[in-house]
Scaffold this motif. Structure first.
Motif, PDB file in Angstrom:
ATOM      1  N   ALA A   1       0.833  -1.207   0.000  1.00  0.00           N
ATOM      2  CA  ALA A   1       0.000   0.000   0.000  1.00  0.00           C
ATOM      3  C   ALA A   1       0.867   1.257   0.000  1.00  0.00           C
ATOM      4  O   ALA A   1       0.600   2.208  -0.748  1.00  0.00           O
ATOM      5  CB  ALA A   1      -0.928  -0.009   1.204  1.00  0.00           C
ATOM      6  N   LEU A   2       1.921   1.256   0.805  1.00  0.00           N
ATOM      7  CA  LEU A   2       2.801   2.421   0.888  1.00  0.00           C
ATOM      8  C   LEU A   2       3.601   2.606  -0.394  1.00  0.00           C
ATOM      9  O   LEU A   2       3.851   3.742  -0.818  1.00  0.00           O
ATOM     10  CB  LEU A   2       3.709   2.314   2.111  1.00  0.00           C
ATOM     11  CG  LEU A   2       2.953   2.325   3.446  1.00  0.00           C
ATOM     12  CD1 LEU A   2       3.897   2.024   4.588  1.00  0.00           C
ATOM     13  CD2 LEU A   2       2.218   3.635   3.655  1.00  0.00           C
ATOM     14  N   ASP A   3       4.017   1.507  -1.018  1.00  0.00           N
ATOM     15  CA  ASP A   3       4.678   1.611  -2.322  1.00  0.00           C
ATOM     16  C   ASP A   3       3.749   2.273  -3.337  1.00  0.00           C
ATOM     17  O   ASP A   3       4.171   3.152  -4.101  1.00  0.00           O
ATOM     18  CB  ASP A   3       5.098   0.229  -2.838  1.00  0.00           C
ATOM     19  CG  ASP A   3       6.408  -0.260  -2.254  1.00  0.00           C
ATOM     20  OD1 ASP A   3       7.187   0.568  -1.720  1.00  0.00           O
ATOM     21  OD2 ASP A   3       6.658  -1.481  -2.334  1.00  0.00           O
TER      22      ASP A   3
ATOM     23  N   ARG B   1       5.204   3.869  -6.630  1.00  0.00           N
ATOM     24  CA  ARG B   1       5.823   2.636  -7.108  1.00  0.00           C
ATOM     25  C   ARG B   1       4.703   1.642  -7.411  1.00  0.00           C
ATOM     26  O   ARG B   1       4.292   0.875  -6.550  1.00  0.00           O
ATOM     27  CB  ARG B   1       6.801   2.095  -6.066  1.00  0.00           C
ATOM     28  CG  ARG B   1       7.993   3.031  -5.838  1.00  0.00           C
ATOM     29  CD  ARG B   1       9.020   2.448  -4.874  1.00  0.00           C
ATOM     30  NE  ARG B   1       8.539   2.413  -3.503  1.00  0.00           N
ATOM     31  CZ  ARG B   1       8.657   3.403  -2.625  1.00  0.00           C
ATOM     32  NH1 ARG B   1       9.234   4.538  -2.980  1.00  0.00           N
ATOM     33  NH2 ARG B   1       8.208   3.266  -1.391  1.00  0.00           N
ATOM     34  N   THR B   2       4.216   1.687  -8.638  1.00  0.00           N
ATOM     35  CA  THR B   2       3.004   0.940  -8.988  1.00  0.00           C
ATOM     36  C   THR B   2       3.264  -0.348  -9.750  1.00  0.00           C
ATOM     37  O   THR B   2       2.319  -1.023 -10.154  1.00  0.00           O
ATOM     38  CB  THR B   2       2.051   1.818  -9.813  1.00  0.00           C
ATOM     39  OG1 THR B   2       2.736   2.250 -10.986  1.00  0.00           O
ATOM     40  CG2 THR B   2       1.599   3.023  -9.008  1.00  0.00           C
ATOM     41  N   GLY B   3       4.521  -0.712  -9.950  1.00  0.00           N
ATOM     42  CA  GLY B   3       4.827  -1.962 -10.633  1.00  0.00           C
ATOM     43  C   GLY B   3       4.429  -3.159  -9.785  1.00  0.00           C
ATOM     44  O   GLY B   3       4.418  -3.108  -8.560  1.00  0.00           O
ATOM     45  N   HIS B   4       4.064  -4.224 -10.453  1.00  0.00           N
ATOM     46  CA  HIS B   4       3.668  -5.444  -9.753  1.00  0.00           C
ATOM     47  C   HIS B   4       4.672  -6.537 -10.121  1.00  0.00           C
ATOM     48  O   HIS B   4       4.419  -7.349 -10.996  1.00  0.00           O
ATOM     49  CB  HIS B   4       2.247  -5.859 -10.138  1.00  0.00           C
ATOM     50  CG  HIS B   4       1.234  -4.826  -9.766  1.00  0.00           C
ATOM     51  ND1 HIS B   4       0.765  -4.708  -8.479  1.00  0.00           N
ATOM     52  CD2 HIS B   4       0.647  -3.846 -10.491  1.00  0.00           C
ATOM     53  CE1 HIS B   4      -0.100  -3.708  -8.450  1.00  0.00           C
ATOM     54  NE2 HIS B   4      -0.181  -3.165  -9.638  1.00  0.00           N
ATOM     55  N   GLY B   5       5.799  -6.552  -9.423  1.00  0.00           N
ATOM     56  CA  GLY B   5       6.892  -7.442  -9.776  1.00  0.00           C
ATOM     57  C   GLY B   5       6.708  -8.893  -9.411  1.00  0.00           C
ATOM     58  O   GLY B   5       7.278  -9.772 -10.019  1.00  0.00           O
ATOM     59  N   GLY B   6       5.898  -9.198  -8.441  1.00  0.00           N
ATOM     60  CA  GLY B   6       5.759 -10.592  -8.029  1.00  0.00           C
ATOM     61  C   GLY B   6       4.305 -10.969  -7.908  1.00  0.00           C
ATOM     62  O   GLY B   6       3.415 -10.196  -8.229  1.00  0.00           O
TER      63      GLY B   6
END
Length: 168
Positions: free
Chosen positions: A150-152, A157-162
């Motif tokens: 949530a803090l990202d 920082r909106t990428g969804h890396g995993g």
């Protein structure tokens, strides 16, 4: 946790603010956040007054990523933390408050009486926890795993890396 987030803990209590009783919930919440990897930027106690609560929320939301209150979320006349939240927050995050209450009712049916809210102010996330030490720790524990994501997102920082955590 990749990033060390800054957190502020605000205890809302007339009795604690007046020095009539010790703050038991605030230190427990701060310690749980430390253990989870948060840096504690501040711990403060304010009375159950909308203006004092709102001022503290604005002050710490300007510098911390996460602001956590404990207290003032019940049905008593002096429980006004949610009213202060509505003055400060730009957006409410209902799912976080719902998750905290859902976990709380597993321990006590009284958790359903909590009016605690969660919301955003700028790039800060603000959570209202109950005032009881057990309720505060249970509520925080119910959501602490989703707070870094949530803090990202709030930080841009909106990428969804995993893979997403189940249930999020």
């Amino acid at each position: 946790m990749k990033t060390l987030f800054q957190a502020a803990v605000i205890t809302v209590s007339d009795g604690c603010a007046a020095g009539e009783r010790p703050d038991l919930s605030g230190p427990l919440v701060a310690e749980a956040l430390r253990v989870a990897g948060f840096a504690i930027a501040a711990t403060v106690v304010v009375p159950d007054e909308i203006s004092h609560i709102a001022d503290a929320l604005r002050t710490y939301a300007a510098t911390a990523n996460l602001v956590v209150t404990t207290g003032g979320t019940g049905l008593a006349a002096r429980d006004v933390t949610p009213e202060a939240m509505r003055l400060v927050c730009e957006r409410l995050v209902d799912g976080i408050a719902e998750r905290m209450r859902a976990e709380g009712v597993k321990e006590t049916p009284l958790a359903a009486l909590s009016r605690g809210l969660c919301g955003t102010a700028g790039r800060a996330l603000i959570l209202n926890l109950p005032g009881s030490p057990r309720g505060a720790v249970t509520s925080l524990g119910a959501v602490i795993g989703i707070l870094p994501h949530a803090l990202d997102l709030l930080a841009g920082r909106t990428g969804h890396g995993g893979a997403a955590e189940p249930g999020t």
